[in-house]
Design a protein around this motif. Structure first.
Motif, PDB file in Angstrom:
ATOM      1  N   ALA A  93       0.819  -1.218   0.000  1.00 56.18           N
ATOM      2  CA  ALA A  93       0.000   0.000   0.000  1.00 56.18           C
ATOM      3  C   ALA A  93       0.853   1.270   0.000  1.00 56.18           C
ATOM      4  O   ALA A  93       0.320   2.369  -0.123  1.00 56.18           O
ATOM      5  CB  ALA A  93      -0.927  -0.001   1.211  1.00 56.18           C
ATOM      6  N   MET A  94       2.158   1.115   0.149  1.00 56.62           N
ATOM      7  CA  MET A  94       3.043   2.278   0.195  1.00 56.62           C
ATOM      8  C   MET A  94       3.521   2.607  -1.206  1.00 56.62           C
ATOM      9  O   MET A  94       4.004   1.736  -1.918  1.00 56.62           O
ATOM     10  CB  MET A  94       4.258   1.992   1.077  1.00 56.62           C
ATOM     11  CG  MET A  94       3.915   1.648   2.486  1.00 56.62           C
ATOM     12  SD  MET A  94       3.462   3.143   3.362  1.00 56.62           S
ATOM     13  CE  MET A  94       3.237   2.493   4.987  1.00 56.62           C
ATOM     14  N   GLY A  95       3.386   3.868  -1.562  1.00 56.38           N
ATOM     15  CA  GLY A  95       3.763   4.275  -2.907  1.00 56.38           C
ATOM     16  C   GLY A  95       4.716   5.446  -2.928  1.00 56.38           C
ATOM     17  O   GLY A  95       5.353   5.780  -1.917  1.00 56.38           O
ATOM     18  N   PRO A  96       4.803   6.104  -4.075  1.00 51.38           N
ATOM     19  CA  PRO A  96       5.751   7.212  -4.255  1.00 51.38           C
ATOM     20  C   PRO A  96       5.592   8.348  -3.242  1.00 51.38           C
ATOM     21  O   PRO A  96       6.578   8.927  -2.812  1.00 51.38           O
ATOM     22  CB  PRO A  96       5.453   7.706  -5.679  1.00 51.38           C
ATOM     23  CG  PRO A  96       4.838   6.536  -6.367  1.00 51.38           C
ATOM     24  CD  PRO A  96       4.088   5.784  -5.312  1.00 51.38           C
ATOM     25  N   MET A  97       4.348   8.662  -2.864  1.00 49.73           N
ATOM     26  CA  MET A  97       4.162   9.741  -1.892  1.00 49.73           C
ATOM     27  C   MET A  97       4.818   9.386  -0.559  1.00 49.73           C
ATOM     28  O   MET A  97       5.456  10.228   0.065  1.00 49.73           O
ATOM     29  CB  MET A  97       2.688  10.055  -1.672  1.00 49.73           C
ATOM     30  CG  MET A  97       2.500  11.320  -0.837  1.00 49.73           C
ATOM     31  SD  MET A  97       0.930  11.420  -0.020  1.00 49.73           S
ATOM     32  CE  MET A  97       1.360  10.997   1.638  1.00 49.73           C
ATOM     33  N   ASN A  98       4.668   8.125  -0.132  1.00 51.98           N
ATOM     34  CA  ASN A  98       5.290   7.693   1.117  1.00 51.98           C
ATOM     35  C   ASN A  98       6.809   7.792   1.022  1.00 51.98           C
ATOM     36  O   ASN A  98       7.468   8.206   1.977  1.00 51.98           O
ATOM     37  CB  ASN A  98       4.893   6.256   1.451  1.00 51.98           C
ATOM     38  CG  ASN A  98       3.408   6.096   1.592  1.00 51.98           C
ATOM     39  OD1 ASN A  98       2.748   5.667   0.652  1.00 51.98           O
ATOM     40  ND2 ASN A  98       2.856   6.444   2.737  1.00 51.98           N
ATOM     41  N   ARG A  99       7.330   7.422  -0.131  1.00 49.07           N
ATOM     42  CA  ARG A  99       8.784   7.460  -0.316  1.00 49.07           C
ATOM     43  C   ARG A  99       9.297   8.896  -0.323  1.00 49.07           C
ATOM     44  O   ARG A  99      10.353   9.188   0.222  1.00 49.07           O
ATOM     45  CB  ARG A  99       9.142   6.762  -1.629  1.00 49.07           C
ATOM     46  CG  ARG A  99      10.586   6.367  -1.729  1.00 49.07           C
ATOM     47  CD  ARG A  99      10.828   5.499  -2.930  1.00 49.07           C
ATOM     48  NE  ARG A  99      12.050   4.742  -2.739  1.00 49.07           N
ATOM     49  CZ  ARG A  99      12.465   3.802  -3.543  1.00 49.07           C
ATOM     50  NH1 ARG A  99      11.755   3.466  -4.598  1.00 49.07           N
ATOM     51  NH2 ARG A  99      13.586   3.168  -3.311  1.00 49.07           N
ATOM     52  N   GLU A 100       8.532   9.781  -0.925  1.00 44.50           N
ATOM     53  CA  GLU A 100       8.908  11.191  -0.980  1.00 44.50           C
ATOM     54  C   GLU A 100       8.817  11.854   0.396  1.00 44.50           C
ATOM     55  O   GLU A 100       9.652  12.662   0.774  1.00 44.50           O
ATOM     56  CB  GLU A 100       7.991  11.919  -1.959  1.00 44.50           C
ATOM     57  CG  GLU A 100       8.256  13.400  -2.062  1.00 44.50           C
ATOM     58  CD  GLU A 100       7.232  14.112  -2.930  1.00 44.50           C
ATOM     59  OE1 GLU A 100       7.080  15.333  -2.729  1.00 44.50           O
ATOM     60  OE2 GLU A 100       6.591  13.475  -3.775  1.00 44.50           O
ATOM     61  N   LEU A 101       7.797  11.501   1.142  1.00 44.08           N
ATOM     62  CA  LEU A 101       7.543  12.129   2.432  1.00 44.08           C
ATOM     63  C   LEU A 101       8.504  11.658   3.523  1.00 44.08           C
ATOM     64  O   LEU A 101       8.834  12.424   4.435  1.00 44.08           O
ATOM     65  CB  LEU A 101       6.100  11.839   2.862  1.00 44.08           C
ATOM     66  CG  LEU A 101       5.649  12.386   4.204  1.00 44.08           C
ATOM     67  CD1 LEU A 101       5.680  13.910   4.193  1.00 44.08           C
ATOM     68  CD2 LEU A 101       4.260  11.879   4.532  1.00 44.08           C
TER      69      LEU A 101
END
Length: 192
Positions: A93-101
Motif C-alpha cells: 500500500a506504500m507508494g511514491p508519496m510515502n517514499r517522498e515524504l
C-alpha cells in the motif's frame, strides 16, 4: 481555497511536515498548515483532530493491512511467516508519496520531542496489533509479542532503507521489509 479538491489529506500531511521542518512543530499552527495545503481550517479538522495526529496519518490503515495479512496467512505458517504476510500486504500500500515524504518526516520527528513520542507510540501500537493478530491465530502470547516486535522492527528498517534509496529505482517496499525480517530472524537465531 478549493473546498472539496481531492488529495486534501495528503496535502495537509505534506504541508505540515514541511512547516514543522521550516519553523518547528511548536511554532506551526493549524491555520498555517491549512493555508499551505490550500484548504480551510474546517477541512483540516475533518481529517485530523489536531496537528499531533498528522504524524500518525494512515496508522489505522497500516494496522489493518498488517493484521489482515497475518490473519490471511496459511494456517501452516509459522509466526514469522504470518508476520511476513502482513508486512507484504502493508508494504504493497506504500507508494511514491510515502517514499517522498519519509525523509522530510524523519527530519521533522528528529526536531521535536513531542513528535518523537508520537512516533514511538505508533510503533508500539503497530507491534501490539501484529501480536494480537498472531494471538488470534493461536500463537502463545510471548511468541506473538516477540514476532510482533520483530515485524515492527523489520518494517521500520525496510522502510528506512527503501525511502532513503534511489528515488528512480522501481523497487518496492515489500522487498526491503521482507529482507529486513530475514536478517532479524537470522540475528535472533544467534542469540542462543
Amino acid at each position: 481555497m478549493g473546498r472539496w479538491e481531492p488529495g486534501a489529506r495528503e496535502r495537509l500531511v505534506m504541508a505540515a511536515v514541511d512547516l514543522f521542518i521550516e519553523q518547528g512543530y511548536d511554532a506551526t499552527t493549524v491555520a498555517q498548515i491549512a493555508e499551505r495545503a490550500g484548504v480551510t481550517k474546517s477541512t483540516f479538522f475533518r481529517h485530523f483532530p489536531d496537528k499531533r495526529e498528522l504524524l500518525v496519518a494512515g496508522q489505522e490503515t497500516l494496522s489493518r493491512l498488517l493484521t489482515e495479512g497475518i490473519a490471511e496467512a496459511p494456517g501452516t505458517a509459522s509466526p514469522l511467516e504470518a508476520v511476513a504476510a502482513g508486512l507484504e500486504r502493508a508494504s504493497g500500500a506504500m507508494g511514491p508519496m510515502n517514499r517522498e515524504l519519509a525523509p522530510r518526516l524523519k527530519a521533522a520527528v528528529a526536531a521535536s520531542t513531542e513528535l518523537q513520542e508520537r512516533d514511538v507510540l505508533k510503533s508500539v501500537s503497530l507491534a501490539a496489533a501484529m501480536a494480537a493478530a498472531l494471538t488470534a491465530r493461536g500463537v502463545p502470547g510471548p511468541t506473538a509479542a516477540l514476532a510482533g516486535e520483530l515485524g515492527m522492527l523489520a518494517f521500520k528498517r525496510g522502510f528506512a532503507e527503501w525511502s532513503e534509496g534511489d528515488r528512480d529505482a522501481e523497487d518496492e517496499l515489500a522487498g526491503h521489509t521482507l529482507a529486513a525480517l530475514d536478517e532479524l530472524r537470522a540475528a535472533s537465531a544467534t542469540l542462543g
